[in-house]
Design an enzyme around this catalytic site. Structure first.
Site, PDB file in Angstrom:
ATOM      1  N   PRO A 170      43.417 -16.956  35.573  1.00 58.03           N
ATOM      2  CA  PRO A 170      42.158 -16.372  36.053  1.00 58.03           C
ATOM      3  C   PRO A 170      42.140 -14.873  35.718  1.00 58.03           C
ATOM      4  O   PRO A 170      43.215 -14.255  35.644  1.00 58.03           O
ATOM      5  CB  PRO A 170      42.214 -16.569  37.568  1.00 58.03           C
ATOM      6  CG  PRO A 170      43.246 -17.615  37.800  1.00 58.03           C
ATOM      7  CD  PRO A 170      44.203 -17.561  36.651  1.00 58.03           C
ATOM      8  N   SER A 172      41.627 -12.433  37.448  1.00 52.13           N
ATOM      9  CA  SER A 172      42.257 -11.591  38.476  1.00 52.13           C
ATOM     10  C   SER A 172      43.770 -11.807  38.531  1.00 52.13           C
ATOM     11  O   SER A 172      44.440 -11.248  39.398  1.00 52.13           O
ATOM     12  CB  SER A 172      41.647 -11.905  39.840  1.00 52.13           C
ATOM     13  OG  SER A 172      41.942 -13.252  40.165  1.00 52.13           O
ATOM     14  N   HIS A 374      52.459  -6.441  -3.191  1.00 50.92           N
ATOM     15  CA  HIS A 374      52.968  -6.253  -1.826  1.00 50.92           C
ATOM     16  C   HIS A 374      53.348  -4.798  -1.622  1.00 50.92           C
ATOM     17  O   HIS A 374      54.127  -4.242  -2.390  1.00 50.92           O
ATOM     18  CB  HIS A 374      54.191  -7.145  -1.583  1.00 50.92           C
ATOM     19  CG  HIS A 374      54.669  -7.083  -0.168  1.00 50.92           C
ATOM     20  ND1 HIS A 374      55.978  -6.877   0.178  1.00 50.92           N
ATOM     21  CD2 HIS A 374      53.988  -7.181   1.004  1.00 50.92           C
ATOM     22  CE1 HIS A 374      56.086  -6.864   1.497  1.00 50.92           C
ATOM     23  NE2 HIS A 374      54.894  -7.047   2.025  1.00 50.92           N
ATOM     24  N   GLU A 376      54.820  -2.982   1.412  1.00 45.23           N
ATOM     25  CA  GLU A 376      55.367  -2.783   2.760  1.00 45.23           C
ATOM     26  C   GLU A 376      55.615  -1.283   2.911  1.00 45.23           C
ATOM     27  O   GLU A 376      56.181  -0.647   2.016  1.00 45.23           O
ATOM     28  CB  GLU A 376      56.664  -3.569   2.934  1.00 45.23           C
ATOM     29  CG  GLU A 376      57.420  -3.301   4.232  1.00 45.23           C
ATOM     30  CD  GLU A 376      56.606  -3.590   5.485  1.00 45.23           C
ATOM     31  OE1 GLU A 376      56.137  -4.726   5.662  1.00 45.23           O
ATOM     32  OE2 GLU A 376      56.423  -2.653   6.308  1.00 45.23           O
ATOM     33  N   HIS A 447      48.903  -6.815   6.986  1.00 44.35           N
ATOM     34  CA  HIS A 447      49.845  -7.246   8.030  1.00 44.35           C
ATOM     35  C   HIS A 447      50.119  -6.089   8.978  1.00 44.35           C
ATOM     36  O   HIS A 447      50.036  -4.928   8.604  1.00 44.35           O
ATOM     37  CB  HIS A 447      51.139  -7.753   7.394  1.00 44.35           C
ATOM     38  CG  HIS A 447      51.010  -9.186   6.987  1.00 44.35           C
ATOM     39  ND1 HIS A 447      51.940 -10.146   7.278  1.00 44.35           N
ATOM     40  CD2 HIS A 447      50.013  -9.825   6.338  1.00 44.35           C
ATOM     41  CE1 HIS A 447      51.532 -11.303   6.815  1.00 44.35           C
ATOM     42  NE2 HIS A 447      50.371 -11.143   6.229  1.00 44.35           N
ATOM     43  N   GLU A 448      50.427  -6.456  10.247  1.00 45.99           N
ATOM     44  CA  GLU A 448      50.555  -5.470  11.329  1.00 45.99           C
ATOM     45  C   GLU A 448      49.283  -4.615  11.386  1.00 45.99           C
ATOM     46  O   GLU A 448      49.326  -3.379  11.285  1.00 45.99           O
ATOM     47  CB  GLU A 448      51.810  -4.585  11.148  1.00 45.99           C
ATOM     48  CG  GLU A 448      53.118  -5.352  11.226  1.00 45.99           C
ATOM     49  CD  GLU A 448      53.493  -6.023   9.917  1.00 45.99           C
ATOM     50  OE1 GLU A 448      53.166  -5.480   8.852  1.00 45.99           O
ATOM     51  OE2 GLU A 448      54.084  -7.109   9.952  1.00 45.99           O
ATOM     52  N   GLU A 466      46.972 -10.247   9.390  1.00 45.53           N
ATOM     53  CA  GLU A 466      47.929 -10.976  10.221  1.00 45.53           C
ATOM     54  C   GLU A 466      47.473 -10.776  11.674  1.00 45.53           C
ATOM     55  O   GLU A 466      46.462 -11.304  12.058  1.00 45.53           O
ATOM     56  CB  GLU A 466      49.355 -10.482   9.943  1.00 45.53           C
ATOM     57  CG  GLU A 466      50.416 -11.387  10.499  1.00 45.53           C
ATOM     58  CD  GLU A 466      51.797 -10.779  10.359  1.00 45.53           C
ATOM     59  OE1 GLU A 466      51.938  -9.558  10.396  1.00 45.53           O
ATOM     60  OE2 GLU A 466      52.769 -11.557  10.231  1.00 45.53           O
ATOM     61  N   GLU A 472      55.930 -17.406  10.196  1.00 39.94           N
ATOM     62  CA  GLU A 472      57.287 -16.870   9.979  1.00 39.94           C
ATOM     63  C   GLU A 472      58.155 -16.958  11.233  1.00 39.94           C
ATOM     64  O   GLU A 472      59.375 -17.075  11.135  1.00 39.94           O
ATOM     65  CB  GLU A 472      57.207 -15.421   9.469  1.00 39.94           C
ATOM     66  CG  GLU A 472      56.583 -14.465  10.446  1.00 39.94           C
ATOM     67  CD  GLU A 472      56.172 -13.133   9.796  1.00 39.94           C
ATOM     68  OE1 GLU A 472      55.705 -13.151   8.648  1.00 39.94           O
ATOM     69  OE2 GLU A 472      56.311 -12.097  10.460  1.00 39.94           O
TER      70      GLU A 472
END
Ligand code: NOJ
Length: 666
Positions: A170, A172, A374, A376, A447-448, A466, A472
């Site tokens: 709920p 609350s 990619h 990163e 991603h992130e 993502e 993963e």
């Protein structure tokens, strides 16, 4: 498109109705000049008078307002998406805009929109002539006083990258007392509303919202700025006259299929800002990726290095043979040798010396397959921002039209120092990446991220994100992998916010390196995900050799599209099961996918969504009678039969099971 404008007398209360007249929003000012709104459906109160406004460095902007003017307009337009779950979307709403003058002299406008399936509002600060225009926002006080208490599906606001299992309580209950992320999905037992989806649309220069429950209402908690010691500041946003907030939106529907079909979020975003977005082409891809999560490959160089020239060549050829548009290579670039240390130094245009990008790009081109890039960052967003043009120019040179970006670090290093990724600074960074990528015809898989808010309408090069506890986790999570229920919650929670890079399609469930963790699914459940989970950039995540263990089932993945003419939820219960049907954007063919939680269930599928007087050749991929995610995940049957809109088909889904159907129009 139709727009009628009516200037209204300046009483202190104004009502806005949805086009069908059933939903109404009332705006009023109290005697103290406090803005309030209320919501009713069919005359029944849904939200009682609720607070609006802000605490700014300039003072208390929750009171002391007078109404300067109010105007009503209406809008009815059908627009075509660049890609999506629907080809055409109708935006039919009525709008009430109220301009308020604060006792300090500043103006604030609140714009409400009422749709048949929900409402939205946002705050705007018009230019104030002669005044200092910059200000700091300390708090947004927007509240939602739900008259009947709903249950809410949520995840805690402190969840890193939104990667958590959703739970229901709920409003609350403890979850909201402790604060949760936007969005939340609401369920009521009473009529006329059963479902709600509370979120925000079009976040560009503002922190992401969170919600908490206090004094009888759901309230807004904006993601704060951090100081140099990473402590939370009172400052939430730095704005100026001319700024707007994102839209605060609430979908309200009687049924779950209607909630899923709501396109309010996209309608609240601006039309496409890219002049010719035809290069934003949806595609399925495979990748040198799952091996790293299984720990049979590494990102860095060494005996198990995944992204080698030979490996990538093999993946590219596999992709071409099986009709995939792209191949992702993670661990292709300099910097991965530092992964897992506290020193990140990724280079976005320097390949490792065992990855011959000139050869691979030429080979990919000759095969008609794209390399998926990619980037990163390890959370070094500020450094990445300095190198964006170089990174995307490099991608363009090698025919790379999609890049997966990554920010693995609980607090990212933005140009404003260490900040929460969903704070204002992070939001600005993600926007900059998308806008810069567009200049180089590069699409983004973020991603992130910050939670999606529909900006892919404006920037269709933001393909997918993502922001989910994705597949993963089923490779390495210490809790053994996500329970079967998880995938039956996501279409109604995270995926309501936008396309998801969940990475479906595991075909081999055992991993000797991490034996305690696995996917809680049958093979047919993995096929069903390709229809139930929407992403225009859709990854089939497993290794080519795993797919070759079940080539007949793999045929479904080869055939299923990822861009749709129309989509609908045929049936579902949040956290139990769901069945989606979608029509291919480029043909008359339909695809149906079903998934269930740990409870096996039978489902009677009616094909009444098919075109009348047409026959379809249906290939049905379903769990065998003795299938079970835990004991027998590979037991399935494939059969072909003719069906039409009068056909009913009884299907059994195993525990953690599902089904997938391809319907080719004859
Ligand atoms: C986390 C992402 O979710 C995953 O897909 C990626 O492989 C790693 N970061 C490394 O970038």
């Amino acid at each position: 498109m139709m727009a009628a404008m009516l200037l209204m007398a300046c009483s202190n209360s104004h009502q806005l109705k949805s086009p069908d007249g059933r939903l109404s929003v009332r705006f009023s000012l109290t005697d103290e000049g406090e803005p309030r709104y209320e919501v009713e459906k069919d005359g029944k109160a849904i939200i009682a008078a609720s607070e609006m406004g802000f605490i700014l460095d300039k003072g208390d902007f929750t009171r002391g307002f007078t109404l300067k003017d109010a105007s009503l307009t209406s809008h009815d337009e059908t627009w075509e998406t660049t890609w999506g779950e629907e080809q055409f979307i109708r935006d039919h709403h009525n709008q009430l805009a109220v301009t308020l003058q604060h006792e300090s002299g500043y103006l604030m406008r609140i714009v409400f929109r009422a749709f048949d399936d929900g409402l939205a509002f946002r705050y705007e600060w018009p230019e104030n002539e002669g005044e200092q225009t910059e200000f700091t926002l300390l708090d947004e006080v927007t509240a939602f006083h739900f008259v009947n208490e709903p249950q809410a599906w949520s995840i805690p606001w402190t969840t890193e990258y939104y990667e958590a299992l959703w739970s229901k309580e709920p409003i609350s209950g403890q979850a909201l007392r402790d604060t949760v992320c936007a969005p939340i999905t609401l369920e009521w037992a009473d009529q006329p509303i059963h479902y709600g989806f509370l979120h925000e649309a079009a976040i560009y220069d503002y922190p992401a919202s969170n919600y908490y429950y206090a004094d009888g209402a759901v309230r807004t908690y904006l993601t704060p700025w951090l100081n140099a010691d990473r402590q939370r500041l009172a400052d939430k946003a730095y704005l100026h006259c001319g700024s707007t907030t994102p839209w605060r939106m609430l979908i309200l529907t009687e049924s779950l299929p209607e909630m899923v079909a709501s396109r309010i979020m996209l309608n609240l975003n601006e039309p496409c800002a890219i002049e010719d977005p035809s290069w934003c082409k949806p595609m399925k891809f495979i990748g040198i990726w799952w091996g790293m999560h299984l720990e049979s490959m590494t990102w860095h160089q060494g005996p198990k290095h995944g992204a080698t020239t030979a490996n990538m060549k093999r993946y590219l050829e596999f992709a071409a043979e099986h009709g995939f548009g792209g191949v992702l290579a993670e661990g292709w670039n300099d910097g991965w040798q530092f992964w897992g240390t506290d020193h990140n130094d990724f280079k976005y245009d320097v390949p490792f010396d065992d990855y011959d990008i000139d050869f691979l790009a030429a080979h990919a081109r000759s095969l008609g397959v794209q390399i998926v890039g990619h980037n990163e960052t390890g959370g070094e967003a500020g450094d990445y921002e300095q190198h964006l043009d170089d990174a995307f120019a490099y991608a363009q040179k090698y025919g790379i039209h999609s890049i997966k970006t990554g920010y693995v670090s609980p607090i990212i290093a933005t140009i404003d120092g260490r900040q929460l990724n969903k704070g204002q600074s992070g939001v600005r960074h993600y926007r900059k990446v998308i806008e810069t990528a567009a200049k180089y015809q590069v699409c983004i898989d973020n991603h992130e991220p910050v939670m999606p808010s529909g900006i892919q309408r404006t920037y269709p090069n933001l393909f997918t994100q993502e922001g989910v506890r994705g597949q993963e986790w089923n490779a390495w999570s210490k809790d053994g992998g996500s329970p079967c229920e998880h995938v039956t919650v996501l279409p109604f929670t995270r995926i309501m916010a936008g396309p998801v890079d969940y990475t479906p399609g595991v075909f081999h469930f055992e991993n000797p390196i991490i034996p305690g963790t696995r996917v809680h699914a049958t093979l047919m459940n993995q096929l069903g995900l390709f229809v139930c989970f929407y992403s225009p950039l859709q990854m089939a995540c497993d290794l080519p050799e795993s797919y070759m263990e079940h080539p007949d089932a793999f045929t479904f993945i080869e055939h299923v599209p990822c861009d749709w003419k129309q989509s609908r939820l045929l049936s579902g219960v949040i956290g139990d099961y769901c069945v989606f049907a979608r029509q291919d954007r480029n043909s008359d063919n339909w695809y149906v996918g079903g998934i269930t939680d740990e409870n096996p269930r039978s489902y009677s599928l009616q094909f009444d969504f098919l075109e009348p007087d047409a026959t379809y050749s249906a290939t049905i991929y379903r769990d065998a009678a003795d299938a079970d995610w835990n004991t027998n995940p590979y037991a399935y049957e494939i059969e072909t039969m003719d069906v039409d809109c009068t056909t009913t088909l009884d299907l059994n889904m195993a525990s953690g099971g599902g089904f997938a159907i391809e319907l080719l129009k004859k």
